[in-house]
Design a protein around this motif. Structure first.
Motif, short mmCIF file in Angstrom:
data_model
loop_
_atom_site.label_atom_id
_atom_site.label_comp_id
_atom_site.label_asym_id
_atom_site.label_seq_id
_atom_site.Cartn_x
_atom_site.Cartn_y
_atom_site.Cartn_z
N THR A 145 0.83 -1.20 0.00
CA THR A 145 0.00 0.00 0.00
C THR A 145 0.87 1.26 0.00
O THR A 145 2.08 1.20 0.18
CB THR A 145 -0.92 0.03 1.24
OG1 THR A 145 -0.09 -0.05 2.41
CG2 THR A 145 -1.89 -1.14 1.23
N LYS A 146 0.21 2.39 -0.18
CA LYS A 146 0.92 3.67 -0.29
C LYS A 146 1.52 4.12 1.06
O LYS A 146 1.28 3.49 2.10
CB LYS A 146 -0.02 4.74 -0.84
CG LYS A 146 -0.46 4.46 -2.29
CD LYS A 146 -1.27 5.61 -2.85
CE LYS A 146 -1.74 5.31 -4.28
NZ LYS A 146 -2.51 6.44 -4.85
N LEU A 147 2.25 5.23 1.02
CA LEU A 147 3.00 5.66 2.22
C LEU A 147 2.11 6.14 3.36
O LEU A 147 2.40 5.92 4.52
CB LEU A 147 4.01 6.74 1.82
CG LEU A 147 5.01 7.21 2.88
CD1 LEU A 147 5.76 6.05 3.51
CD2 LEU A 147 6.00 8.22 2.27
N PHE A 148 1.02 6.82 3.00
CA PHE A 148 0.20 7.41 4.07
C PHE A 148 -1.27 7.00 4.02
O PHE A 148 -2.10 7.59 4.70
CB PHE A 148 0.30 8.94 4.03
CG PHE A 148 1.71 9.44 4.24
CD1 PHE A 148 2.39 9.18 5.43
CD2 PHE A 148 2.35 10.17 3.25
CE1 PHE A 148 3.69 9.64 5.63
CE2 PHE A 148 3.65 10.63 3.44
CZ PHE A 148 4.31 10.37 4.62
N CYS A 149 -1.61 6.05 3.15
CA CYS A 149 -3.00 5.60 3.08
C CYS A 149 -3.01 4.13 2.68
O CYS A 149 -1.96 3.56 2.40
CB CYS A 149 -3.81 6.43 2.09
SG CYS A 149 -3.21 6.33 0.39
N ALA A 150 -4.19 3.53 2.63
CA ALA A 150 -4.28 2.09 2.37
C ALA A 150 -4.49 1.77 0.89
O ALA A 150 -4.75 0.62 0.53
CB ALA A 150 -5.39 1.48 3.21
N CYS A 151 -4.38 2.77 0.01
CA CYS A 151 -4.56 2.48 -1.41
C CYS A 151 -3.43 1.57 -1.89
O CYS A 151 -2.29 1.72 -1.48
CB CYS A 151 -4.48 3.77 -2.23
SG CYS A 151 -5.86 4.87 -1.93
N PRO A 152 -3.74 0.62 -2.81
CA PRO A 152 -2.70 -0.25 -3.33
C PRO A 152 -1.64 0.56 -4.10
O PRO A 152 -1.99 1.51 -4.82
CB PRO A 152 -3.44 -1.18 -4.30
CG PRO A 152 -4.87 -1.08 -3.92
CD PRO A 152 -5.07 0.28 -3.33
N LEU A 175 -6.84 3.99 -8.03
CA LEU A 175 -6.20 3.67 -6.75
C LEU A 175 -5.98 4.96 -5.96
O LEU A 175 -4.86 5.38 -5.73
CB LEU A 175 -4.85 2.96 -7.00
CG LEU A 175 -4.87 1.79 -7.98
CD1 LEU A 175 -3.47 1.24 -8.19
CD2 LEU A 175 -5.79 0.68 -7.48
N THR A 176 -7.06 5.58 -5.60
CA THR A 176 -6.94 6.86 -4.89
C THR A 176 -7.95 6.91 -3.75
O THR A 176 -8.92 6.15 -3.72
CB THR A 176 -7.22 8.05 -5.82
OG1 THR A 176 -8.55 7.93 -6.32
CG2 THR A 176 -6.25 8.11 -6.97
N CYS A 177 -7.70 7.82 -2.82
CA CYS A 177 -8.61 8.05 -1.69
C CYS A 177 -8.42 9.49 -1.25
O CYS A 177 -7.53 10.19 -1.77
CB CYS A 177 -8.30 7.06 -0.57
SG CYS A 177 -6.80 7.47 0.33
N PRO A 178 -9.20 9.96 -0.31
CA PRO A 178 -9.05 11.36 0.13
C PRO A 178 -7.63 11.71 0.57
O PRO A 178 -7.16 12.83 0.35
CB PRO A 178 -10.04 11.47 1.30
CG PRO A 178 -11.11 10.47 0.94
CD PRO A 178 -10.37 9.31 0.31
N VAL A 179 -6.91 10.75 1.17
CA VAL A 179 -5.56 11.08 1.66
C VAL A 179 -4.61 11.35 0.49
O VAL A 179 -3.96 12.39 0.44
CB VAL A 179 -5.00 9.93 2.55
CG1 VAL A 179 -3.54 10.20 2.92
CG2 VAL A 179 -5.85 9.77 3.80
N CYS A 180 -4.54 10.42 -0.48
CA CYS A 180 -3.55 10.61 -1.54
C CYS A 180 -4.04 11.61 -2.59
O CYS A 180 -3.26 12.06 -3.43
CB CYS A 180 -3.11 9.28 -2.16
SG CYS A 180 -4.41 8.24 -2.77
N LEU A 181 -5.32 11.98 -2.53
CA LEU A 181 -5.79 13.06 -3.40
C LEU A 181 -5.69 14.41 -2.71
O LEU A 181 -5.98 15.44 -3.29
CB LEU A 181 -7.25 12.80 -3.83
CG LEU A 181 -7.44 11.67 -4.83
CD1 LEU A 181 -8.93 11.47 -5.10
CD2 LEU A 181 -6.70 11.97 -6.13
ZN ZN Z 1 -4.98 6.79 -1.03
#
Ligand code: ZN
Ligand code: ADP
Ligand code: MG
Length: 476
Positions: free
Chosen positions: A19-26, A36-42
């Motif tokens: 997963t990514k550095l600061f969120c659970a996205c693959p 593969l995005t979420c509020p954190v990485c966006l």
């Molecule tokens: Zn994310």
């Protein structure tokens, strides 16, 4: 006047976490854009980062293997700049207090091994990707990569030629791949290198203004771009000009290095401490724990292959180039203690096939057990070397083991003396001139008869039995 180059590398290695550095996205490469995005990485308002433990572990592993000092406390900062693929408007990185400092990259240089000193290793997040759109006036943005973990490894400006820089980069890549922290794929951007280049009069120790070259996604481009840039800088000085610090970009199609923008200074990035993340505190135990899990590194493994298996340096180097290959070799040797025979087959037929088909060792169709089944047949004298190569090719195609193929194809060696004697008699009768030469004392003629026998039996004659029969027949 002569000039010498001064080169320092900044290498970004994508850490192979799930997963990514600061969120659970693959953190997967090649997925449908923006899936593969979420509020954190966006970077949506209010979203908070949570540090990926595994990414930290991988970075510590790399730092440990490179002999760096891993600091018990490091911290995250925001590096602000505006670019469409950076959704938050800042990148979370480590600036004032990096994860690790010191250490070096052991590199084979023309004049021996040298350790290229490392300035720092820090953890940071990647940006998204800007893709040229179908319309000339548009770009498209893919945020799948935004927030994937990177380790940035920065060397001192202690490299003095493009060839040395490439050797250093190759050595680093090999180590990171051995550690299984980065897949080393430069084309996909999993390993990116930026080259800082300046030149100075030979013998001087000054540091002149440098340029930083980006977009170097192969070893060849790294070397090419540096050569072009070194020549350009020398020409500028020769003409009485000055070098301006700049970011440059290598254009692989035009094979040229072009300025992109004036080089930013640290203050342009307005670094500030990241308020949403605690400093990264590591206990001595945790650092020691990761260090204890280090695998044997390529250089040590190569040396061990030379001493333990009596292999020449060149063979040890080929066999330890990649960890899965070295493992494959040692798996075979555990089953069949003839390192030279194993090395021969692995380096010629096996690597030949894998290279041709672009198949990684990990998905090699010939298992160590199967390769050893072939070596056993050769050892027992049941098949000739020529037959063995054919059987190997078939093992590679079908995944079967050697005895099965021998059985299916009726390839077993002919050791039956009566059968071979009949063939030998036919050959001697058909070649009276050669026979006369033998009688006249030319011993080499035995090879000729052996060759004919192998032809007649399609390589299936047992060489030892055949030789006896030929000798006996010629004596008569
Ligand atoms: Zn994310
Ligand atoms: P920045 O954050 O501005 O990119 P650093 O000063 O930390 O800066 O240096 C980045 C890289 O530039 C390092 O790899 C370093 O070795 C290299 N470097 C610094 N000075 C020079 C120089 N005079 N010539 C070539 N490379 C240099
Ligand atoms: Mg830089």
């Amino acid at each position: 006047m002569g000039y010498e180059a001064v080169i320092g590398l900044e290498i970004h290695a994508q850490l192979q976490t799930r997963t990514k550095l600061f969120c659970a996205c693959p953190a997967t490469f090649g997925a449908e854009p923006n899936t593969l995005t979420c509020p954190v990485c966006l970077g949506l308002p209010g979203a908070l980062p949570v540090l990926n433990r595994r990414a930290v572990e991988f970075a510590i592993r790399a730092a440990g293997a490179l002999g760096c000092t891993v600091h018990r406390e490091s911290a995250f900062d925001r590096k602000s700049y505006f670019y469409p693929d950076l959704p938050k408007g800042y990148q979370i990185t480590q600036y004032t207090r990096p994860l690790a400092t010191g250490g070096g990259i052991e590199t084979d240089m023309p004049d021996g091994v040298r350790s290229v000193p490392i300035r720092r290793i820090h953890i940071e997040e990647d940006a998204g990707r800007t893709v040229r759109g179908p319309a000339a006036d548009r770009v498209l943005l893919d945020f799948n990569r935004a927030g994937t973990p990177l380790a940035e490894i920065v060397t001192e400006p202690a490299i003095s030629s493009p060839a040395e820089a490439v050797a250093c980069l190759k050595a680093l890549r090999q180590i990171l791949m051995y550690l299984e922290v980065c897949n080393g794929n430069m084309e996909e951007g999993s390993l990116r290198c930026e080259a800082n280049v300046s030149v100075r009069p030979l013998g001087s120790t000054e540091h002149r203004p440098r340029t930083e070259i980006k977009n170097l996604n192969s070893f060849r481009f790294v070397e090419r771009a540096m050569r072009i840039e070194i020549d350009r800088q020398v020409a500028v000085y020769e003409a009485g000009g000055a070098i301006e610090p700049r970011t440059m970009c290598y254009d692989e199609n035009a094979d040229s290095v072009r300025p992109t923008r004036p080089k930013e200074e640290a203050h342009d990035y307005r670094y500030v401490p990241e308020p949403d993340l605690q400093p990264l505190r590591l206990s001595d135990e945790r650092i020691a724990e990761v260090a204890a899990e280090q695998p044997e590194l390529p250089r040590a493994r190569r040396a061990r292959f030379e001493t333990q298996y009596g292999l020449p340096r060149s063979a040890a180097e080929v066999l330890t180039a990649e960890r899965p290959l070295a493992d494959y070799f040692e798996d075979c040797v555990k089953l069949w203690l003839d390192p030279h025979a194993v090395a021969g087959w692995v380096m010629t037929d096996l690597l030949g096939g894998l290279g041709r088909d672009k198949v990684p060792v990990a998905s090699c169709p010939v298992t160590p057990n199967n390769l050893v089944s072939l070596l056993k047949l050769i050892h027992k004298g049941e098949i000739s070397h020529a037959m063995a190569r054919e059987i190997f090719a078939e093992m590679y195609r079908s995944g079967s083991d050697a005895p099965t193929i021998v059985h299916e194809k009726g390839l077993a060696q002919v050791s039956d003396a009566a059968e071979l004697r009949a063939v030998v008699e036919g050959i001697v009768d058909a070649n009276p001139a050669q026979f006369d030469k033998y009688l006249a004392g030319n011993e080499k003629i035995i090879d000729f008869f052996m060759g004919e026998l192998m032809k007649a039996t399609m390589g299936r004659a047992n060489p030892a039995v055949a030789l006896e029969i030929i000798k006996r027949k010629l004596k008569k």
